[in-house]
Design an enzyme around this catalytic site. Structure first.
Site, PDB file in Angstrom:
ATOM      1  N   ASN A  93       0.852  -1.196   0.000  1.00 14.33           N
ATOM      2  CA  ASN A  93       0.000   0.000   0.000  1.00 14.33           C
ATOM      3  C   ASN A  93       0.883   1.239   0.000  1.00 14.33           C
ATOM      4  O   ASN A  93       2.029   1.199   0.453  1.00 14.33           O
ATOM      5  CB  ASN A  93      -0.864   0.031   1.272  1.00 14.33           C
ATOM      6  CG  ASN A  93      -2.041  -0.929   1.185  1.00 14.33           C
ATOM      7  OD1 ASN A  93      -2.461  -1.331   0.099  1.00 14.33           O
ATOM      8  ND2 ASN A  93      -2.584  -1.287   2.338  1.00 14.33           N
ATOM      9  N   LYS A 176      -6.171   3.300  -4.956  1.00 19.21           N
ATOM     10  CA  LYS A 176      -5.957   2.593  -3.679  1.00 19.21           C
ATOM     11  C   LYS A 176      -5.570   3.571  -2.579  1.00 19.21           C
ATOM     12  O   LYS A 176      -5.971   3.421  -1.423  1.00 19.21           O
ATOM     13  CB  LYS A 176      -4.875   1.514  -3.881  1.00 19.21           C
ATOM     14  CG  LYS A 176      -4.686   0.587  -2.685  1.00 19.21           C
ATOM     15  CD  LYS A 176      -5.829  -0.356  -2.494  1.00 19.21           C
ATOM     16  CE  LYS A 176      -5.948  -0.990  -1.134  1.00 19.21           C
ATOM     17  NZ  LYS A 176      -4.883  -1.846  -0.690  1.00 19.21           N
ATOM     18  N   ASN A 180      -7.377   3.796   0.948  1.00 21.05           N
ATOM     19  CA  ASN A 180      -6.685   3.564   2.222  1.00 21.05           C
ATOM     20  C   ASN A 180      -6.588   4.814   3.087  1.00 21.05           C
ATOM     21  O   ASN A 180      -6.775   4.747   4.303  1.00 21.05           O
ATOM     22  CB  ASN A 180      -5.261   3.039   1.977  1.00 21.05           C
ATOM     23  CG  ASN A 180      -5.217   1.594   1.531  1.00 21.05           C
ATOM     24  OD1 ASN A 180      -4.501   1.252   0.606  1.00 21.05           O
ATOM     25  ND2 ASN A 180      -5.977   0.721   2.153  1.00 21.05           N
ATOM     26  N   ASN A 184      -8.497   3.820   6.324  1.00 19.87           N
ATOM     27  CA  ASN A 184      -7.639   3.075   7.264  1.00 19.87           C
ATOM     28  C   ASN A 184      -7.407   3.762   8.601  1.00 19.87           C
ATOM     29  O   ASN A 184      -7.689   3.190   9.656  1.00 19.87           O
ATOM     30  CB  ASN A 184      -6.293   2.745   6.611  1.00 19.87           C
ATOM     31  CG  ASN A 184      -6.397   1.567   5.681  1.00 19.87           C
ATOM     32  OD1 ASN A 184      -7.459   1.305   5.128  1.00 19.87           O
ATOM     33  ND2 ASN A 184      -5.307   0.857   5.478  1.00 19.87           N
ATOM     34  N   SER A 251      -5.909  -2.505   7.770  1.00 21.58           N
ATOM     35  CA  SER A 251      -4.591  -3.005   8.186  1.00 21.58           C
ATOM     36  C   SER A 251      -3.988  -2.061   9.232  1.00 21.58           C
ATOM     37  O   SER A 251      -3.237  -2.502  10.098  1.00 21.58           O
ATOM     38  CB  SER A 251      -3.666  -3.156   6.978  1.00 21.58           C
ATOM     39  OG  SER A 251      -3.568  -1.960   6.269  1.00 21.58           O
ATOM     40  N   GLU A 263       1.639   1.928   8.653  1.00 18.53           N
ATOM     41  CA  GLU A 263       2.246   2.465   7.424  1.00 18.53           C
ATOM     42  C   GLU A 263       1.749   3.892   7.147  1.00 18.53           C
ATOM     43  O   GLU A 263       1.731   4.333   6.001  1.00 18.53           O
ATOM     44  CB  GLU A 263       1.911   1.556   6.247  1.00 18.53           C
ATOM     45  CG  GLU A 263       2.503   0.163   6.375  1.00 18.53           C
ATOM     46  CD  GLU A 263       2.208  -0.721   5.177  1.00 18.53           C
ATOM     47  OE1 GLU A 263       3.149  -1.198   4.536  1.00 18.53           O
ATOM     48  OE2 GLU A 263       1.018  -0.944   4.891  1.00 18.53           O
TER      49      GLU A 263
HETATM   50  N1  LIG Z   1      -2.616  -7.805   4.282  1.00 16.12           N
HETATM   51  C1  LIG Z   1      -3.361  -7.248   3.342  1.00 16.12           C
HETATM   52  O1  LIG Z   1      -4.566  -7.498   3.231  1.00 16.12           O
HETATM   53  C2  LIG Z   1      -2.775  -6.307   2.354  1.00 16.12           C
HETATM   54  C3  LIG Z   1      -1.482  -5.860   2.500  1.00 16.12           C
HETATM   55  N2  LIG Z   1      -0.996  -4.956   1.592  1.00 16.12           N
HETATM   56  C4  LIG Z   1       0.359  -4.467   1.767  1.00 16.12           C
HETATM   57  O2  LIG Z   1       1.278  -5.555   1.796  1.00 16.12           O
HETATM   58  C5  LIG Z   1       2.396  -5.223   2.597  1.00 16.12           C
HETATM   59  C6  LIG Z   1       2.605  -6.338   3.614  1.00 16.12           C
HETATM   60  O3  LIG Z   1       1.476  -6.391   4.460  1.00 16.12           O
HETATM   61  P1  LIG Z   1       1.068  -7.715   5.236  1.00 16.12           P
HETATM   62  O4  LIG Z   1       1.304  -8.917   4.397  1.00 16.12           O
HETATM   63  O5  LIG Z   1      -0.277  -7.493   5.771  1.00 16.12           O
HETATM   64  O6  LIG Z   1       2.126  -7.689   6.415  1.00 16.12           O
HETATM   65  P2  LIG Z   1       2.638  -8.863   7.377  1.00 16.12           P
HETATM   66  O7  LIG Z   1       3.135  -8.179   8.609  1.00 16.12           O
HETATM   67  O8  LIG Z   1       1.641  -9.958   7.488  1.00 16.12           O
HETATM   68  O9  LIG Z   1       3.858  -9.462   6.599  1.00 16.12           O
HETATM   69  C7  LIG Z   1       4.981  -8.694   6.351  1.00 16.12           C
HETATM   70  C8  LIG Z   1       6.150  -9.617   6.074  1.00 16.12           C
HETATM   71  O10 LIG Z   1       7.303  -8.823   5.883  1.00 16.12           O
HETATM   72  C9  LIG Z   1       8.409  -9.540   6.383  1.00 16.12           C
HETATM   73  N3  LIG Z   1       9.484  -8.606   6.722  1.00 16.12           N
HETATM   74  C10 LIG Z   1       9.552  -7.740   7.754  1.00 16.12           C
HETATM   75  N4  LIG Z   1      10.723  -7.055   7.728  1.00 16.12           N
HETATM   76  C11 LIG Z   1      11.389  -7.508   6.645  1.00 16.12           C
HETATM   77  C12 LIG Z   1      12.657  -7.212   6.090  1.00 16.12           C
HETATM   78  N5  LIG Z   1      13.459  -6.289   6.623  1.00 16.12           N
HETATM   79  N6  LIG Z   1      13.035  -7.884   4.983  1.00 16.12           N
HETATM   80  C13 LIG Z   1      12.229  -8.813   4.424  1.00 16.12           C
HETATM   81  N7  LIG Z   1      11.011  -9.150   4.911  1.00 16.12           N
HETATM   82  C14 LIG Z   1      10.612  -8.495   6.009  1.00 16.12           C
HETATM   83  C15 LIG Z   1       7.885 -10.265   7.589  1.00 16.12           C
HETATM   84  O11 LIG Z   1       8.653 -11.425   7.743  1.00 16.12           O
HETATM   85  P3  LIG Z   1       8.557 -12.387   9.031  1.00 16.12           P
HETATM   86  O12 LIG Z   1       7.286 -13.146   8.888  1.00 16.12           O
HETATM   87  O13 LIG Z   1       9.760 -13.201   8.911  1.00 16.12           O
HETATM   88  O14 LIG Z   1       8.540 -11.465  10.228  1.00 16.12           O
HETATM   89  C16 LIG Z   1       6.441 -10.587   7.201  1.00 16.12           C
HETATM   90  O15 LIG Z   1       6.322 -11.890   6.693  1.00 16.12           O
HETATM   91  C17 LIG Z   1       2.072  -3.867   3.234  1.00 16.12           C
HETATM   92  O16 LIG Z   1       2.666  -2.824   2.513  1.00 16.12           O
HETATM   93  C18 LIG Z   1       0.560  -3.765   3.096  1.00 16.12           C
HETATM   94  O17 LIG Z   1       0.112  -2.434   3.019  1.00 16.12           O
HETATM   95  C19 LIG Z   1      -1.710  -4.501   0.535  1.00 16.12           C
HETATM   96  C20 LIG Z   1      -2.996  -4.919   0.362  1.00 16.12           C
HETATM   97  C21 LIG Z   1      -3.610  -5.883   1.222  1.00 16.12           C
HETATM   98  C1  LIG Z   2      -8.692  -3.456   2.434  1.00 11.67           C
HETATM   99  C2  LIG Z   2      -7.298  -3.886   2.213  1.00 11.67           C
HETATM  100  C3  LIG Z   2      -7.014  -5.201   2.854  1.00 11.67           C
HETATM  101  C4  LIG Z   2      -7.297  -4.094   0.716  1.00 11.67           C
HETATM  102  O1  LIG Z   2      -6.187  -4.588   0.189  1.00 11.67           O
HETATM  103  C5  LIG Z   2      -6.300  -2.853   2.644  1.00 11.67           C
HETATM  104  O2  LIG Z   2      -5.674  -2.233   1.814  1.00 11.67           O
HETATM  105  C6  LIG Z   2      -5.995  -2.533   4.071  1.00 11.67           C
HETATM  106  O3  LIG Z   2      -6.594  -3.032   5.014  1.00 11.67           O
HETATM  107  O4  LIG Z   2      -5.081  -1.729   4.261  1.00 11.67           O
END
Ligand SMILES: NC(=O)C1=CN([C@@H]2O[C@H](COP(=O)(O)OP(=O)(O)OC[C@H]3O[C@@H](n4cnc5c(N)ncnc54)[C@H](OP(=O)(O)O)[C@@H]3O)[C@@H](O)[C@H]2O)C=CC1
Ligand SMILES: CC(C)(CO)C(=O)C(=O)O
Length: 303
Positions: A93, A176, A180, A184, A251, A263
């Site tokens: 995001n 987006k 957000n 958010n 999130s 974020e």
């Molecule tokens: N979750 C969602 O629905 C959505 C998320 N996003 C975006 O996706 C991104 C990730 O979100 P989300 O998946 O929810 O977050 P999470 O916290 O679930 O996952 C983030 C991951 O990043 C890893 N990480 C942390 N620090 C580092 C680093 N220095 N180097 C490499 N990997 C690292 C962590 O690893 P470890 O597990 O080993 O700690 C973890 O697995 C964000 O920018 C979010 O805005 C966008 C749309 C939807």
């Molecule tokens: C709604 C969602 C999960 C969509 O990707 C999102 O962007 C957030 O929670 O920050």
């Protein structure tokens, strides 16, 4: 899980317990769309970049945006893990996340994804897809050739999550951002789902103001999204986007509940920076930003 299921050779980089969980149990995707279970051993795990013994076509950035500086630097120091035509694809995001990577990589090496699909990690190796309102879009912000994104979009799409390549990724990222930055932080401050916010007249007043302010920044920056006026966007926002994600808790709210930083800097913080450099005021975004920062400060000092 999605990419591995579709025959891609996937490696996960993790420094934490996540690495052990994936090694022991494989990876899973559950929730809406099809359920996928990839057995242990099929997805490789590395704990430092030096352990990678191949060069990858795609480096997917899916950490929170606060980790980007460290990731970009590490990739620069380990360029051998990126294939000669390999691409960095930012699945995050926010706006401006590419700038950190562009300090080290060319514009034709850095691509963006726009995701309005919600994921929750039930366990470190198991992600649940919770909401979905539009395809995952992949593309270059700089007019680079998008054909290299086709195999990635096809794999995600064939795994059951709609995905396509887009020539309009900038417009999509701003769509987006509008979503957000409006929902958010307010959802986090009021401890409310997106749907609950839309049912409060006062919350709608605040959201409408935030949308107006974002449009004033878009205009000043000569940036575009898919709707040319705040009124057009509000119609889609209240009639399609919020209903499709009604029960979702942002999130940002989830980060605060987990006691971790949000974020906000790459969301409302980015809008404030763009407004400042154009000499315009965005008081709604400033107030919302400060409230989230206060919550973070309180949370981090009480740890
Ligand atoms: N979750 C969602 O629905 C959505 C998320 N996003 C975006 O996706 C991104 C990730 O979100 P989300 O998946 O929810 O977050 P999470 O916290 O679930 O996952 C983030 C991951 O990043 C890893 N990480 C942390 N620090 C580092 C680093 N220095 N180097 C490499 N990997 C690292 C962590 O690893 P470890 O597990 O080993 O700690 C973890 O697995 C964000 O920018 C979010 O805005 C966008 C749309 C939807
Ligand atoms: C709604 C969602 C999960 C969509 O990707 C999102 O962007 C957030 O929670 O920050």
């Amino acid at each position: 899980a999605s990419l591995s299921e579709e025959g891609m050779d996937v490696t996960v980089y993790s420094k934490s317990h996540t690495a052990d969980c994936i090694e022991e149990n494989g990876v899973k995707r559950c929730g809406i769309f099809k359920e996928i279970s990839v057995p242990a051993g099929k997805v490789k795990v590395i704990r430092n970049y030096g352990e990678a013994c191949q060069a990858y076509d795609y480096i997917i950035i899916s950490a929170k945006t606060m980790a980007d500086e460290e990731i970009a630097k590490s990739l620069d120091n380990n360029r051998n893990i990126i294939a000669p035509e390999g691409k960095i694809v930012i699945f995050q995001n926010g706006w401006g996340n590419d700038e950190v990577f562009l300090k080290y990589f060319d514009k034709n090496e850095v691509y963006n994804a726009r995701i309005i699909t919600g994921f929750e990690r039930v366990t470190p190796e198991n992600s649940k897809v919770t909401v979905h309102t539009a395809p995952i879009l992949l593309g270059s912000l700089y007019g680079a050739d998008n054909s290299c994104m086709e195999p990635l979009a096809a794999a995600i799409n064939n795994s059951g999550i709609p995905s396509e390549v887009s020539a309009d990724i900038g417009k999509a990222l701003w769509a987006k951002m509008l979503f957000n930055t409006t929902l958010n932080p307010l959802g986090a401050i009021l401890n409310s789902s997106y749907g609950e916010l839309s049912e409060s007249e006062s919350a709608c007043d605040i959201m409408n103001q935030l949308i107006d302010e974002t449009y004033s920044v878009l205009l000043a920056e000569h940036l575009e999204t898919f709707w040319s006026t705040p009124e057009e966007y509000r119609k889609v926002f209240y009639e399609k986007l919020v209903p499709d994600t009604y029960k979702h808790r942002s999130s940002t709210l989830q980060d605060i509940e987990k006691g971790q930083k949000t974020e906000i800097d790459t969301l409302n913080g980015c809008i404030i920076s763009l407004a400042r450099r154009n000499g315009i005021d965005v008081p709604g975004h400033r107030m919302i930003y400060k409230l989230i920062k206060s919550i973070e400060e309180k949370m981090l000092t009480s740890k």
